[in-house]
Design a protein around this motif. Structure first.
Motif, PDB file in Angstrom:
ATOM      1  N   VAL A  12       0.861  -1.185   0.000  1.00 25.32           N
ATOM      2  CA  VAL A  12       0.000   0.000   0.000  1.00 25.32           C
ATOM      3  C   VAL A  12       0.898   1.236   0.000  1.00 25.32           C
ATOM      4  CG1 VAL A  12      -1.885  -1.145   1.225  1.00 25.32           C
ATOM      5  CG2 VAL A  12      -0.158   0.127   2.523  1.00 25.32           C
ATOM      6  N   THR A  13       0.329   2.363  -0.408  1.00 24.62           N
ATOM      7  CA  THR A  13       1.083   3.617  -0.423  1.00 24.62           C
ATOM      8  C   THR A  13       0.276   4.722   0.250  1.00 24.62           C
ATOM      9  OG1 THR A  13       2.142   3.046  -2.521  1.00 24.62           O
ATOM     10  CG2 THR A  13       2.206   5.362  -1.867  1.00 24.62           C
ATOM     11  N   LEU A  14       0.924   5.422   1.166  1.00 22.81           N
ATOM     12  CA  LEU A  14       0.340   6.624   1.763  1.00 22.81           C
ATOM     13  C   LEU A  14       0.860   7.803   0.953  1.00 22.81           C
ATOM     14  CD1 LEU A  14       1.004   5.792   5.537  1.00 22.81           C
ATOM     15  CD2 LEU A  14      -0.993   5.193   4.148  1.00 22.81           C
ATOM     16  N   MET A  15       0.125   8.185  -0.084  1.00 23.17           N
ATOM     17  CA  MET A  15       0.593   9.238  -0.975  1.00 23.17           C
ATOM     18  C   MET A  15       0.116  10.599  -0.449  1.00 23.17           C
ATOM     19  SD  MET A  15      -1.650   8.075  -4.300  1.00 23.17           S
ATOM     20  CE  MET A  15      -2.330   9.575  -4.980  1.00 23.17           C
ATOM     21  N   ILE A  16       1.056  11.537  -0.368  1.00 22.01           N
ATOM     22  CA  ILE A  16       0.808  12.815   0.294  1.00 22.01           C
ATOM     23  C   ILE A  16       0.871  13.959  -0.705  1.00 22.01           C
ATOM     24  CG2 ILE A  16       1.619  14.393   2.084  1.00 22.01           C
ATOM     25  CD1 ILE A  16       2.842  11.915   3.490  1.00 22.01           C
ATOM     26  N   ASN A  17      -0.253  14.677  -0.855  1.00 19.85           N
ATOM     27  CA  ASN A  17      -0.288  15.870  -1.702  1.00 19.85           C
ATOM     28  C   ASN A  17       0.154  17.076  -0.891  1.00 19.85           C
ATOM     29  OD1 ASN A  17      -1.284  14.275  -3.728  1.00 19.85           O
ATOM     30  ND2 ASN A  17      -3.317  15.183  -3.786  1.00 19.85           N
ATOM     31  N   LEU A  18       0.999  17.913  -1.495  1.00 21.24           N
ATOM     32  CA  LEU A  18       1.628  18.979  -0.723  1.00 21.24           C
ATOM     33  C   LEU A  18       1.573  20.330  -1.438  1.00 21.24           C
ATOM     34  CD1 LEU A  18       3.172  19.778   1.780  1.00 21.24           C
ATOM     35  CD2 LEU A  18       5.237  18.766   0.819  1.00 21.24           C
ATOM     36  N   TYR A  19       0.599  21.136  -1.039  1.00 28.27           N
ATOM     37  CA  TYR A  19       0.512  22.541  -1.440  1.00 28.27           C
ATOM     38  C   TYR A  19       0.507  23.436  -0.211  1.00 28.27           C
ATOM     39  CZ  TYR A  19      -0.326  22.793  -6.485  1.00 28.27           C
ATOM     40  OH  TYR A  19      -0.179  22.790  -7.857  1.00 28.27           O
ATOM     41  N   TRP A  20       0.309  22.824   0.950  1.00 28.03           N
ATOM     42  CA  TRP A  20       0.245  23.536   2.226  1.00 28.03           C
ATOM     43  C   TRP A  20       0.468  22.501   3.328  1.00 28.03           C
ATOM     44  CZ3 TRP A  20      -3.602  20.660   4.203  1.00 28.03           C
ATOM     45  CH2 TRP A  20      -4.593  20.204   3.335  1.00 28.03           C
ATOM     46  N   GLY A  21       0.563  22.967   4.577  1.00 28.34           N
ATOM     47  CA  GLY A  21       0.739  22.054   5.696  1.00 28.34           C
ATOM     48  C   GLY A  21       2.178  21.753   6.026  1.00 28.34           C
ATOM     49  N   GLU A  22       3.095  22.573   5.511  1.00 32.59           N
ATOM     50  CA  GLU A  22       4.524  22.322   5.744  1.00 32.59           C
ATOM     51  C   GLU A  22       4.900  22.347   7.227  1.00 32.59           C
ATOM     52  OE1 GLU A  22       3.587  26.502   4.962  1.00 32.59           O
ATOM     53  OE2 GLU A  22       3.392  24.738   3.661  1.00 32.59           O
ATOM     54  N   GLU A  23       4.072  22.968   8.062  1.00 30.91           N
ATOM     55  CA  GLU A  23       4.357  22.996   9.499  1.00 30.91           C
ATOM     56  C   GLU A  23       4.293  21.598  10.122  1.00 30.91           C
ATOM     57  OE1 GLU A  23      -0.040  24.388   9.163  1.00 30.91           O
ATOM     58  OE2 GLU A  23       1.799  24.381   7.942  1.00 30.91           O
ATOM     59  N   PHE A  24       3.681  20.656   9.397  1.00 32.68           N
ATOM     60  CA  PHE A  24       3.596  19.279   9.892  1.00 32.68           C
ATOM     61  C   PHE A  24       4.582  18.344   9.185  1.00 32.68           C
ATOM     62  CE2 PHE A  24      -0.778  21.092  10.161  1.00 32.68           C
ATOM     63  CZ  PHE A  24      -0.816  21.241  11.546  1.00 32.68           C
ATOM     64  N   LEU A  25       5.402  18.892   8.315  1.00 33.84           N
ATOM     65  CA  LEU A  25       6.290  18.055   7.509  1.00 33.84           C
ATOM     66  C   LEU A  25       7.364  17.381   8.337  1.00 33.84           C
ATOM     67  CD1 LEU A  25       7.227  16.969   4.782  1.00 33.84           C
ATOM     68  CD2 LEU A  25       8.572  19.065   4.480  1.00 33.84           C
ATOM     69  N   ASP A  26       8.053  18.117   9.194  1.00 36.37           N
ATOM     70  CA  ASP A  26       9.166  17.532   9.943  1.00 36.37           C
ATOM     71  C   ASP A  26       8.720  16.340  10.782  1.00 36.37           C
ATOM     72  OD1 ASP A  26      11.020  19.264   8.898  1.00 36.37           O
ATOM     73  OD2 ASP A  26      11.017  20.636  10.602  1.00 36.37           O
ATOM     74  N   LYS A  27       7.598  16.479  11.476  1.00 33.37           N
ATOM     75  CA  LYS A  27       7.124  15.375  12.316  1.00 33.37           C
ATOM     76  C   LYS A  27       6.650  14.201  11.466  1.00 33.37           C
ATOM     77  CE  LYS A  27       6.048  17.934  16.507  1.00 33.37           C
ATOM     78  NZ  LYS A  27       5.019  18.311  17.520  1.00 33.37           N
ATOM     79  N   THR A  28       6.070  14.511  10.311  1.00 36.18           N
ATOM     80  CA  THR A  28       5.660  13.441   9.395  1.00 36.18           C
ATOM     81  C   THR A  28       6.878  12.653   8.928  1.00 36.18           C
ATOM     82  OG1 THR A  28       3.710  14.658   8.638  1.00 36.18           O
ATOM     83  CG2 THR A  28       4.560  12.944   7.177  1.00 36.18           C
ATOM     84  N   LEU A  29       7.932  13.368   8.553  1.00 31.84           N
ATOM     85  CA  LEU A  29       9.162  12.709   8.106  1.00 31.84           C
ATOM     86  C   LEU A  29       9.784  11.884   9.232  1.00 31.84           C
ATOM     87  CD1 LEU A  29      10.765  15.582   5.983  1.00 31.84           C
ATOM     88  CD2 LEU A  29       9.711  13.488   5.133  1.00 31.84           C
ATOM     89  N   GLN A  30       9.719  12.376  10.446  1.00 29.69           N
ATOM     90  CA  GLN A  30      10.256  11.640  11.592  1.00 29.69           C
ATOM     91  C   GLN A  30       9.516  10.320  11.796  1.00 29.69           C
ATOM     92  OE1 GLN A  30      10.076  14.349  14.932  1.00 29.69           O
ATOM     93  NE2 GLN A  30      11.451  15.819  13.948  1.00 29.69           N
ATOM     94  N   ILE A  31       8.200  10.349  11.646  1.00 28.70           N
ATOM     95  CA  ILE A  31       7.409   9.125  11.808  1.00 28.70           C
ATOM     96  C   ILE A  31       7.725   8.135  10.686  1.00 28.70           C
ATOM     97  CG2 ILE A  31       5.064   8.171  11.729  1.00 28.70           C
ATOM     98  CD1 ILE A  31       4.143  10.738  13.156  1.00 28.70           C
ATOM     99  N   LEU A  32       7.827   8.622   9.461  1.00 28.75           N
ATOM    100  CA  LEU A  32       8.175   7.742   8.347  1.00 28.75           C
ATOM    101  C   LEU A  32       9.554   7.124   8.548  1.00 28.75           C
ATOM    102  CD1 LEU A  32       6.834   9.930   5.386  1.00 28.75           C
ATOM    103  CD2 LEU A  32       5.773   7.874   6.350  1.00 28.75           C
ATOM    104  N   ASP A  33      10.499   7.909   9.064  1.00 28.17           N
ATOM    105  CA  ASP A  33      11.836   7.390   9.374  1.00 28.17           C
ATOM    106  C   ASP A  33      11.755   6.312  10.461  1.00 28.17           C
ATOM    107  OD1 ASP A  33      13.097   9.033   7.562  1.00 28.17           O
ATOM    108  OD2 ASP A  33      13.801  10.486   9.044  1.00 28.17           O
ATOM    109  N   LYS A  34      10.959   6.581  11.476  1.00 24.44           N
ATOM    110  CA  LYS A  34      10.836   5.660  12.612  1.00 24.44           C
ATOM    111  C   LYS A  34      10.403   4.269  12.154  1.00 24.44           C
ATOM    112  CE  LYS A  34       8.151   5.059  16.891  1.00 24.44           C
ATOM    113  NZ  LYS A  34       7.148   5.694  17.808  1.00 24.44           N
ATOM    114  N   TYR A  35       9.500   4.224  11.172  1.00 25.42           N
ATOM    115  CA  TYR A  35       8.989   2.941  10.692  1.00 25.42           C
ATOM    116  C   TYR A  35       9.662   2.486   9.391  1.00 25.42           C
ATOM    117  CZ  TYR A  35       5.488   3.376  14.324  1.00 25.42           C
ATOM    118  OH  TYR A  35       4.863   3.485  15.549  1.00 25.42           O
ATOM    119  N   LYS A  36      10.746   3.193   9.033  1.00 24.99           N
ATOM    120  CA  LYS A  36      11.556   2.837   7.855  1.00 24.99           C
ATOM    121  C   LYS A  36      10.705   2.764   6.585  1.00 24.99           C
ATOM    122  CE  LYS A  36      15.107   0.335  10.470  1.00 24.99           C
ATOM    123  NZ  LYS A  36      14.668   0.858  11.780  1.00 24.99           N
TER     124      LYS A  36
END
Length: 235
Positions: A54-78
């Motif tokens: 499955v893919t969690l595909m993320i559209n990005l035109y706004w919401g950058e304030e949540f990007l760092d934490k999102t990337l951290q979670i994705l890193d955590k679960y590899k």
């Protein structure tokens, strides 16, 4: 430093716009275009049904304030996933774009100005995709090949120009509608209801999506699914 970066981005954008103007005339008369037959087969809304991905595909035109934490979670679960980015967002958030690339995630094209592609002509469809492509290429070296029309709106010209530019047009099999409904429990339910192989799950960067993200990831991993990029999922 910020002023210099903005000047650089503006220069890059102006150069790309000039390229677009020249290139569009060329593209519109491309006699070798293999686009005689258009139809729903040109739209990809699910990955390979033979593979438990499955893919969690993320559209990005706004919401950058949540990007760092999102990337951290994705890193955590590899997990590596696909971010579909808008050109006008990229101009203002080059450092955020580079964070995504540096973490090894895939970039997809989400048009430049978030227009309704079913309501614009062939040249405008071409420009929206091409301008974003060249901007991303100039900033990161990445050659994108996946296009997600804003709001899922597309027409004949969208499919023609995306294909002409070497793109696959991507839709989704599950929509969390997280941009509208700020409810992490509802987002989780929409992302995980009756899952099957090849799910393409549409998400955005919102507070509620961030709150639901780990539970969505754990649900799929615990049920034996591999979370991948769109390109891996559709292969």
């Amino acid at each position: 430093m910020k002023k210099k970066k903005n000047i650089f981005i503006n220069v890059v954008s102006n150069v790309i716009i000039a390229i677009v103007v020249i290139s569009v005339g060329f593209a519109c008369f491309n006699a070798n275009s293999a686009l005689a037959v258009l139809g729903e087969k040109q739209i990809i809304d699910r990955g390979n049904s033979n593979k438990k991905r499955v893919t969690l595909m993320i559209n990005l035109y706004w919401g950058e304030e949540f990007l760092d934490k999102t990337l951290q979670i994705l890193d955590k679960y590899k997990i590596k996933t696909t971010f579909f980015v808008g050109g006008c967002w990229v101009e203002k958030h080059v450092s955020d774009l580079k964070k995504i690339v540096e973490r090894g995630h895939e970039l997809g094209n989400h048009g430049y100005f978030h227009l309704s592609h079913d309501k614009i002509n062939a040249t405008e469809n071409y420009n929206e995709i091409f301008l974003t492509h060249k901007l991303i290429e100039s900033l990161t070296g990445v050659q994108m090949t996946l296009f997600a029309p804003p709001s899922g709106a597309y027409g004949k010209h969208t499919l023609e120009k995306a294909t002409e530019l070497g793109y696959k047009t991507i839709m989704w099999s599950k929509d969390t509608i997280d941009w509208r409904d700020k409810d992490s429990n509802l987002i989780f339910k929409r992302a995980t209801k009756n899952p099957s192989n090849g799910e393409l799950i549409l998400m955005h960067l919102t507070r509620s999506t961030l709150d639901a993200l780990e539970n969505i990831i754990k649900y799929y991993q615990q049920n034996g699914f591999e979370l991948t990029t769109v390109s891996q999922n559709i292969s």
